[in-house]
Design a protein around this motif. Structure first.
Motif, PDB file in Angstrom:
ATOM      1  N   TYR A  52      56.061  85.652  34.942  1.00 24.91           N
ATOM      2  CA  TYR A  52      56.586  85.384  33.597  1.00 24.91           C
ATOM      3  C   TYR A  52      57.536  84.197  33.661  1.00 24.91           C
ATOM      4  O   TYR A  52      57.977  83.787  34.749  1.00 24.91           O
ATOM      5  N   ILE A  53      57.852  83.629  32.504  1.00 30.23           N
ATOM      6  CA  ILE A  53      58.780  82.506  32.431  1.00 30.23           C
ATOM      7  C   ILE A  53      60.188  83.060  32.326  1.00 30.23           C
ATOM      8  O   ILE A  53      60.566  83.650  31.312  1.00 30.23           O
ATOM      9  N   LYS A  54      60.970  82.880  33.376  1.00 25.05           N
ATOM     10  CA  LYS A  54      62.333  83.407  33.405  1.00 25.05           C
ATOM     11  C   LYS A  54      63.264  82.586  32.528  1.00 25.05           C
ATOM     12  O   LYS A  54      64.108  83.127  31.799  1.00 25.05           O
ATOM     13  N   THR A  55      63.116  81.265  32.603  1.00 23.19           N
ATOM     14  CA  THR A  55      63.912  80.358  31.780  1.00 23.19           C
ATOM     15  C   THR A  55      62.973  79.462  31.006  1.00 23.19           C
ATOM     16  O   THR A  55      62.128  78.776  31.607  1.00 23.19           O
ATOM     17  N   ASP A  56      63.088  79.464  29.685  1.00 25.70           N
ATOM     18  CA  ASP A  56      62.194  78.653  28.868  1.00 25.70           C
ATOM     19  C   ASP A  56      62.411  77.164  29.137  1.00 25.70           C
ATOM     20  O   ASP A  56      63.554  76.701  29.242  1.00 25.70           O
ATOM     21  N   PRO A  57      61.309  76.394  29.244  1.00 24.29           N
ATOM     22  CA  PRO A  57      61.459  74.947  29.394  1.00 24.29           C
ATOM     23  C   PRO A  57      61.964  74.334  28.090  1.00 24.29           C
ATOM     24  O   PRO A  57      61.844  74.939  27.024  1.00 24.29           O
ATOM     25  N   VAL A  58      62.535  73.149  28.190  1.00 24.79           N
ATOM     26  CA  VAL A  58      63.092  72.464  27.017  1.00 24.79           C
ATOM     27  C   VAL A  58      62.198  71.288  26.647  1.00 24.79           C
ATOM     28  O   VAL A  58      61.899  70.430  27.493  1.00 24.79           O
ATOM     29  N   GLU A  67      58.158  58.041  30.436  1.00 21.14           N
ATOM     30  CA  GLU A  67      57.925  59.179  31.321  1.00 21.14           C
ATOM     31  C   GLU A  67      58.460  60.460  30.680  1.00 21.14           C
ATOM     32  O   GLU A  67      59.552  60.471  30.111  1.00 21.14           O
ATOM     33  N   ILE A  68      57.686  61.507  30.740  1.00 26.29           N
ATOM     34  CA  ILE A  68      58.092  62.800  30.178  1.00 26.29           C
ATOM     35  C   ILE A  68      58.903  63.551  31.233  1.00 26.29           C
ATOM     36  O   ILE A  68      58.405  63.790  32.342  1.00 26.29           O
ATOM     37  N   PRO A  69      60.144  63.897  30.921  1.00 26.13           N
ATOM     38  CA  PRO A  69      60.977  64.568  31.925  1.00 26.13           C
ATOM     39  C   PRO A  69      60.562  66.018  32.146  1.00 26.13           C
ATOM     40  O   PRO A  69      59.916  66.631  31.289  1.00 26.13           O
ATOM     41  N   ASP A  70      60.961  66.530  33.282  1.00 25.14           N
ATOM     42  CA  ASP A  70      60.713  67.941  33.602  1.00 25.14           C
ATOM     43  C   ASP A  70      61.457  68.813  32.591  1.00 25.14           C
ATOM     44  O   ASP A  70      62.657  68.619  32.353  1.00 25.14           O
ATOM     45  N   GLY A  71      60.758  69.767  32.019  1.00 23.22           N
ATOM     46  CA  GLY A  71      61.375  70.630  31.009  1.00 23.22           C
ATOM     47  C   GLY A  71      62.360  71.632  31.572  1.00 23.22           C
ATOM     48  O   GLY A  71      63.108  72.262  30.822  1.00 23.22           O
ATOM     49  N   GLY A  72      62.339  71.806  32.887  1.00 20.85           N
ATOM     50  CA  GLY A  72      63.327  72.687  33.502  1.00 20.85           C
ATOM     51  C   GLY A  72      63.019  74.168  33.435  1.00 20.85           C
ATOM     52  O   GLY A  72      63.882  74.987  33.711  1.00 20.85           O
ATOM     53  N   GLY A  73      61.806  74.531  33.052  1.00 17.29           N
ATOM     54  CA  GLY A  73      61.454  75.947  32.999  1.00 17.29           C
ATOM     55  C   GLY A  73      61.384  76.560  34.384  1.00 17.29           C
ATOM     56  O   GLY A  73      61.117  75.873  35.374  1.00 17.29           O
ATOM     57  N   MET A  74      61.654  77.847  34.452  1.00 17.55           N
ATOM     58  CA  MET A  74      61.632  78.534  35.748  1.00 17.55           C
ATOM     59  C   MET A  74      60.723  79.751  35.676  1.00 17.55           C
ATOM     60  O   MET A  74      60.835  80.563  34.767  1.00 17.55           O
ATOM     61  N   LEU A  75      59.804  79.812  36.643  1.00 17.08           N
ATOM     62  CA  LEU A  75      58.899  80.952  36.705  1.00 17.08           C
ATOM     63  C   LEU A  75      59.454  82.011  37.634  1.00 17.08           C
ATOM     64  O   LEU A  75      60.172  81.725  38.587  1.00 17.08           O
TER      65      LEU A  75
END
Length: 282
Positions: A52-58, A67-75
């Protein structure tokens, strides 16, 4: 002249495997407003891992061609401990030759499995001390579930607060689970003119609270409402297995039939479930 046909025992009493939707479709665990089936249990796996996605990406605005930055989501993953529900019944060989008794017994077996699965999902006790855990812990007994109290006349407001609490934590509430005593109390709520507050007693309308369906289940404790978010409760279920044998009761001209169903469930974020206890004074 007598003709004898030889056959093994399994041909007389074949093992059968059914999908859970065929045998126990009424189980609370399978209600999409209560839980999300995130995996199938194969064989006797004691645990199932569900990502599951622990932290939602932004998501952000980016310039054309940039360049599209990393959304920072955490699985992450949640580990479901599974348990096997089982029952054994004995019946005479004569009863197996008639359709009606067989249908009644099949319905009884299905009902027994559903009842126990519902009771386990909601109230299965948490082991204490050195005791071995018997099946997954019931949702109402899991550490971290948000709790609230309400006076009898403030139940509707308490559900509104619970719905807001769940939403503020990032989840979407999907249902309110109650027992039959609480359902009756909700249906009898009156406004200041003594008119039924939630339903028209001359109709069989389904009960809802603030847009959430009210699911009635006899496994729910009295004076309790449970506001849930189905996406926060992940579950896994295996097939329902039916087996039969006459070996142990051969001298009684009978047959034993066994039914088993392995299930598992766990909230991803327990604080996104709200247990409301109705007290004399809140």
């Amino acid at each position: 002249m007598t003709t004898m046909t030889t056959s093994d025992q399994k041909s007389l009493y074949p093992d059968q495997v059914f999908t859970y939707t065929e045998v126990v479709p009424e189980a609370l665990l399978l209600n999409p407003a209560v839980a999300t089936i995130a995996g199938e249990i194969e064989g006797d796996k004691p645990m199932v891992r569900v990502p599951y996605i622990k932290t939602d990406p932004v998501a952000t605005f980016v310039a054309e061609g940039a360049e599209i930055p990393d959304g920072g989501g955490m699985l992450d993953e949640v580990t479901l401990t599974t348990g096997k529900l089982a029952l054994l019944i004995q019946r005479s060989n004569e009863s197996t030759t008639f359709n009606m008794p067989s249908q009644l017994i099949a319905a009884g077996v299905s009902r027994a499995i559903v009842n126990q699965a519902d009771a386990a999902l909601l109230t299965n006790a948490k082991a204490t001390g050195s005791d071995e855990q018997n099946g997954p812990v019931g949702l109402l007994n899991i550490d971290g579930v948000t709790t609230a109290t309400s006076a009898p006349n403030d139940i509707v407001d308490a559900v509104a607060d619970a719905k807001a609490t769940i939403g503020a934590k990032g989840a979407t509430p999907t249902a309110v689970i109650v027992g039959y005593e609480m359902e009756a109390a909700l249906r009898k709520l009156k406004d200041t003119t003594r008119k039924a507050l939630l339903i028209d007693p001359t109709r069989s309308d389904a009960l809802t609270l603030h847009g959430l369906p009210v699911i009635v289940n006899k496994a729910m404790p009295d004076k309790t409402l449970f506001v849930v978010a189905a996406a926060e409760i992940v579950a896994a279920a295996g097939p329902v297995k039916l087996n039969a044998s006459d070996a142990a009761v051969f001298n009684r001209d009978s047959v034993q039939q066994r039914a088993t169903w392995r299930i598992g469930y766990k909230p991803i974020h327990a604080d996104r479930l709200v247990k409301i206890t109705v007290t004399a004074t809140a």
